[in-house]
Design a protein around this motif. Sequence first.
Motif, PDB file in Angstrom:
ATOM      1  N   ALA A 310     -15.310   6.438  31.847  1.00  0.00           N
ATOM      2  CA  ALA A 310     -16.364   7.458  31.807  1.00  0.00           C
ATOM      3  C   ALA A 310     -17.502   7.114  32.764  1.00  0.00           C
ATOM      4  N   LEU A 311     -17.942   5.852  32.759  1.00  0.00           N
ATOM      5  CA  LEU A 311     -19.033   5.460  33.653  1.00  0.00           C
ATOM      6  C   LEU A 311     -18.597   5.525  35.104  1.00  0.00           C
ATOM      7  N   VAL A 312     -17.375   5.091  35.364  1.00  0.00           N
ATOM      8  CA  VAL A 312     -16.863   5.137  36.741  1.00  0.00           C
ATOM      9  C   VAL A 312     -16.856   6.573  37.252  1.00  0.00           C
ATOM     10  N   ASP A 313     -16.474   7.522  36.410  1.00  0.00           N
ATOM     11  CA  ASP A 313     -16.445   8.935  36.812  1.00  0.00           C
ATOM     12  C   ASP A 313     -17.818   9.414  37.260  1.00  0.00           C
ATOM     13  N   THR A 314     -18.856   8.996  36.532  1.00  0.00           N
ATOM     14  CA  THR A 314     -20.207   9.434  36.910  1.00  0.00           C
ATOM     15  C   THR A 314     -20.642   8.807  38.229  1.00  0.00           C
ATOM     16  N   LEU A 315     -20.289   7.538  38.439  1.00  0.00           N
ATOM     17  CA  LEU A 315     -20.658   6.877  39.693  1.00  0.00           C
ATOM     18  C   LEU A 315     -19.922   7.497  40.875  1.00  0.00           C
ATOM     19  N   LEU A 316     -18.691   7.934  40.647  1.00  0.00           N
ATOM     20  CA  LEU A 316     -17.937   8.589  41.718  1.00  0.00           C
ATOM     21  C   LEU A 316     -18.547   9.930  42.097  1.00  0.00           C
ATOM     22  N   VAL A 317     -19.206  10.581  41.147  1.00  0.00           N
ATOM     23  CA  VAL A 317     -19.927  11.824  41.462  1.00  0.00           C
ATOM     24  C   VAL A 317     -21.054  11.540  42.448  1.00  0.00           C
ATOM     25  N   LEU A 318     -21.793  10.471  42.179  1.00  0.00           N
ATOM     26  CA  LEU A 318     -22.882  10.102  43.090  1.00  0.00           C
ATOM     27  C   LEU A 318     -22.334   9.752  44.466  1.00  0.00           C
ATOM     28  N   LYS A 319     -21.238   9.016  44.497  1.00  0.00           N
ATOM     29  CA  LYS A 319     -20.628   8.649  45.772  1.00  0.00           C
ATOM     30  C   LYS A 319     -20.179   9.887  46.535  1.00  0.00           C
ATOM     31  N   ALA A 320     -19.586  10.838  45.825  1.00  0.00           N
ATOM     32  CA  ALA A 320     -19.079  12.051  46.475  1.00  0.00           C
ATOM     33  C   ALA A 320     -20.201  12.846  47.143  1.00  0.00           C
ATOM     34  N   HIS A 321     -21.398  12.749  46.601  1.00  0.00           N
ATOM     35  CA  HIS A 321     -22.536  13.488  47.164  1.00  0.00           C
ATOM     36  C   HIS A 321     -23.461  12.583  47.989  1.00  0.00           C
ATOM     37  N   ASN A 322     -22.936  11.409  48.343  1.00  0.00           N
ATOM     38  CA  ASN A 322     -23.662  10.486  49.231  1.00  0.00           C
ATOM     39  C   ASN A 322     -25.028  10.108  48.672  1.00  0.00           C
ATOM     40  N   ILE A 323     -25.069   9.813  47.366  1.00  0.00           N
ATOM     41  CA  ILE A 323     -26.322   9.425  46.696  1.00  0.00           C
ATOM     42  C   ILE A 323     -26.224   7.961  46.291  1.00  0.00           C
ATOM     43  N   ASN A 324     -27.178   7.173  46.744  1.00  0.00           N
ATOM     44  CA  ASN A 324     -27.178   5.749  46.450  1.00  0.00           C
ATOM     45  C   ASN A 324     -27.844   5.468  45.105  1.00  0.00           C
ATOM     46  N   MET A 325     -27.183   4.678  44.261  1.00  0.00           N
ATOM     47  CA  MET A 325     -27.766   4.251  42.993  1.00  0.00           C
ATOM     48  C   MET A 325     -28.415   2.888  43.204  1.00  0.00           C
ATOM     49  N   SER A 326     -29.717   2.795  42.992  1.00  0.00           N
ATOM     50  CA  SER A 326     -30.435   1.540  43.228  1.00  0.00           C
ATOM     51  C   SER A 326     -30.650   0.741  41.956  1.00  0.00           C
ATOM     52  N   LYS A 327     -30.397   1.331  40.785  1.00  0.00           N
ATOM     53  CA  LYS A 327     -30.569   0.590  39.533  1.00  0.00           C
ATOM     54  C   LYS A 327     -29.688   1.211  38.452  1.00  0.00           C
ATOM     55  N   LEU A 328     -29.101   0.330  37.648  1.00  0.00           N
ATOM     56  CA  LEU A 328     -28.324   0.760  36.485  1.00  0.00           C
ATOM     57  C   LEU A 328     -28.671  -0.156  35.326  1.00  0.00           C
ATOM     58  N   GLU A 329     -29.103   0.421  34.227  1.00  0.00           N
ATOM     59  CA  GLU A 329     -29.499  -0.348  33.045  1.00  0.00           C
ATOM     60  C   GLU A 329     -28.884   0.306  31.817  1.00  0.00           C
ATOM     61  N   SER A 330     -28.410  -0.493  30.884  1.00  0.00           N
ATOM     62  CA  SER A 330     -27.855   0.064  29.652  1.00  0.00           C
ATOM     63  C   SER A 330     -28.671  -0.407  28.461  1.00  0.00           C
ATOM     64  N   ARG A 331     -28.842   0.498  27.486  1.00  0.00           N
ATOM     65  CA  ARG A 331     -29.544   0.177  26.246  1.00  0.00           C
ATOM     66  C   ARG A 331     -28.802   0.848  25.092  1.00  0.00           C
ATOM     67  N   PRO A 332     -28.764   0.195  23.920  1.00  0.00           N
ATOM     68  CA  PRO A 332     -28.070   0.789  22.772  1.00  0.00           C
ATOM     69  C   PRO A 332     -28.759   2.072  22.303  1.00  0.00           C
ATOM     70  N   ILE A 333     -27.949   2.993  21.800  1.00  0.00           N
ATOM     71  CA  ILE A 333     -28.480   4.241  21.245  1.00  0.00           C
ATOM     72  C   ILE A 333     -28.752   4.022  19.758  1.00  0.00           C
ATOM     73  N   ALA A 334     -29.997   4.203  19.352  1.00  0.00           N
ATOM     74  CA  ALA A 334     -30.378   3.967  17.960  1.00  0.00           C
ATOM     75  C   ALA A 334     -29.548   4.852  17.021  1.00  0.00           C
ATOM     76  N   GLY A 335     -28.981   4.230  15.980  1.00  0.00           N
ATOM     77  CA  GLY A 335     -28.220   4.977  14.984  1.00  0.00           C
ATOM     78  C   GLY A 335     -26.788   5.261  15.383  1.00  0.00           C
ATOM     79  N   THR A 336     -26.389   4.842  16.601  1.00  0.00           N
ATOM     80  CA  THR A 336     -25.014   5.060  17.053  1.00  0.00           C
ATOM     81  C   THR A 336     -24.433   3.733  17.508  1.00  0.00           C
ATOM     82  N   PRO A 337     -23.847   2.981  16.585  1.00  0.00           N
ATOM     83  CA  PRO A 337     -23.344   1.640  16.926  1.00  0.00           C
ATOM     84  C   PRO A 337     -22.339   1.669  18.071  1.00  0.00           C
ATOM     85  N   TRP A 338     -22.450   0.667  18.944  1.00  0.00           N
ATOM     86  CA  TRP A 338     -21.519   0.400  20.039  1.00  0.00           C
ATOM     87  C   TRP A 338     -21.557   1.453  21.150  1.00  0.00           C
ATOM     88  N   GLU A 339     -22.525   2.359  21.095  1.00  0.00           N
ATOM     89  CA  GLU A 339     -22.693   3.305  22.204  1.00  0.00           C
ATOM     90  C   GLU A 339     -23.965   2.977  22.955  1.00  0.00           C
TER      91      GLU A 339
END
Length: 648
Positions: A310-339
């Motif tokens: 799923a994450l790879v699919d989103t990054l490929l969208v950015l690549k397809a439109h020639n958009i550079n991602m300069s930062k990626l950070e993940s944080r847990p979603i409150a009340g939704t374990p393991w997401e």
Amino acid sequence: MKKAPQLNQLRELITSLDNELLTLLSKRRMLSIEVARSKESDIRPIRDTTREKELLARLVQQGRDQGLDAHYVLSLYHTIIEDSVLNQQAYLQGQANPENRKHRTSVAYLGARGSYSFLAATRYCQRRQIEMQDIGCASFDEIANAVESGHADFGFLPIENTSSGSINEVFDLLQHTNLAIVGETTIDVGHCLLAKPDSKLEDIKTLYAHPQPISQCSRYLAQNGHYKLQYCSSSAEAMEQVQHGDHTVAAIGSAEGGALYGLDSLEEGLANQKVNRTRFIVVARKAIDVPEQVPAKTTLIMATGQKPGALVDTLLVLKAHNINMSKLESRPIAGTPWEEMFYLDVDANIASTNMQRALKELERIARFIKVLGCYASETVQPTRLEPGQLLIEPDSSKRAKQQTAPKADARHSRRFKSTITEVRIGQTLVGENNFASFAQMPIEWFNDSFSAHAMALKEAGFQGVIVTNNDSNVVDDSKLTKLCQQLSQAGLEAIIAIEQSQELAVLQEYASALLIPGKQMFNKSLLTTLGSSSLPVLLERNTMASESEWLASAEIFLQAGNQQLILCESGVRNFNHPEALAVDLTSLVNIRQQSHLPVIVNLSYSGANREALAIAASKLCASGVVLDALDDIETSQTLLPELYQLRS
């Protein structure tokens, strides 16, 4: 006695020249604003890199003619150009948002006057020539509430530090606020030991500090374990405590902030990293428009859901439109374990066609997506000259001929081999479906007590250690022998960096594999020599090399016969944080599509976000990670099992 008047006269001449320099710099800054005014009507980009390159080349040559070193000239003018770019951006930004142009602006920040947040807010407002009405707050939530309620126009929130990493409280706050990010600023953080005048270092018993500086100065504090630590809500509160205390207390803070409280600096440079910077975001109630000629960042949050790729699919969208991602950070979603919720910074204007199209595609594949803001980027990358112009690498033209674009059926390509290559380093498999983890350390760290540290690395989950030689001196054979013996006793593979072809005869006796450092990536002789050997080799990407140059170097190695090659992505140069490299996860995706060679990601040079980057690298199908053997040993105990589980 006759020399004193001459020395005074020389000092007076220098003072006079300094005054002239300041006057000229002021005039140059005013002219740069006039340049910005001229760009309002015809919408020309702020930067003309071709002209900058011509300007720098001319200045370097003129400097040489006057006895000035090329790097000295470049260092000065990179700073001058950065100041010019940021001032032009600030002017155009103000013109595009007239409703925000106020003579007096209320700003909420953490702590009181003298805190790092206060210093960041002050400098941000000074660049925009607005008077700041400051509102000190006790917490990040209080800053957000002040802006949401209208008591403050802007709020300043620290988002990441090159030493201690991301500030998770702020990321979690952004999930639950309607505020928009309207700007960013970065300040140098110089941690000092601040005390009352006439205090003596040996008398200090108690240190007051905010948790972030304590984390950033952990090595200094470990070396001075006799200090009693008192946590404060901000650096300003820490300095205030010392102001009202006796001569046995001190605070960790900036010299500039300490001066506001009448404190002197007893020691400087306490941070773990020499270059220690904090990036702040500026939040407001309403989003702003960023003129199209101003380089912009867009920050968004996104939840992809739990499905493979799923994450790879989103990054490929950015690549397809020639958009550079300069930062990626993940944080847990409150009340939704393991997401997890992903925070992305991309180098694009929200109003651009490419970004609008990318957002529409992301909305279709993401479970949740929200734009937090679009704002002017204050990351000003210096214009680089060719190595030949700096007299560093006179044969750069030859190198360019050697590094030709790889053919589609080259040995490294997917057409040559469709499945990922599996490389064995001792008892460790890298590639295919195997995930490896290595620790990196300079050989200078090795001492008689290293055996216990080696066992701790093994217990933490590492499979091998990459040994570098930062001093570039010939390593003592007995020292190398002892190190490799202790690594073997701990069950760890030894991967040793090699700089010259003639070192192979010695190093192959000790190493399970060799590492070609990034600075030797273009060394054809070394690539060919190791390509003719039987040892597995890691090829580290040069910090300024393109993907095609990296693969071209790999091809030289493979054509010599050795097919046991692993690519190592260690990051590209980040000129705003010279000691840290920006890990290029986009290249990881690209290389995986183009080549069958396994790719590992070295995070030991990354100044921040190592845990999040490691998780992202694993999800993007990296064949392994490299972490710092000292700084990351504690986090690896929980991080490595998670990475192995992600790949299982």
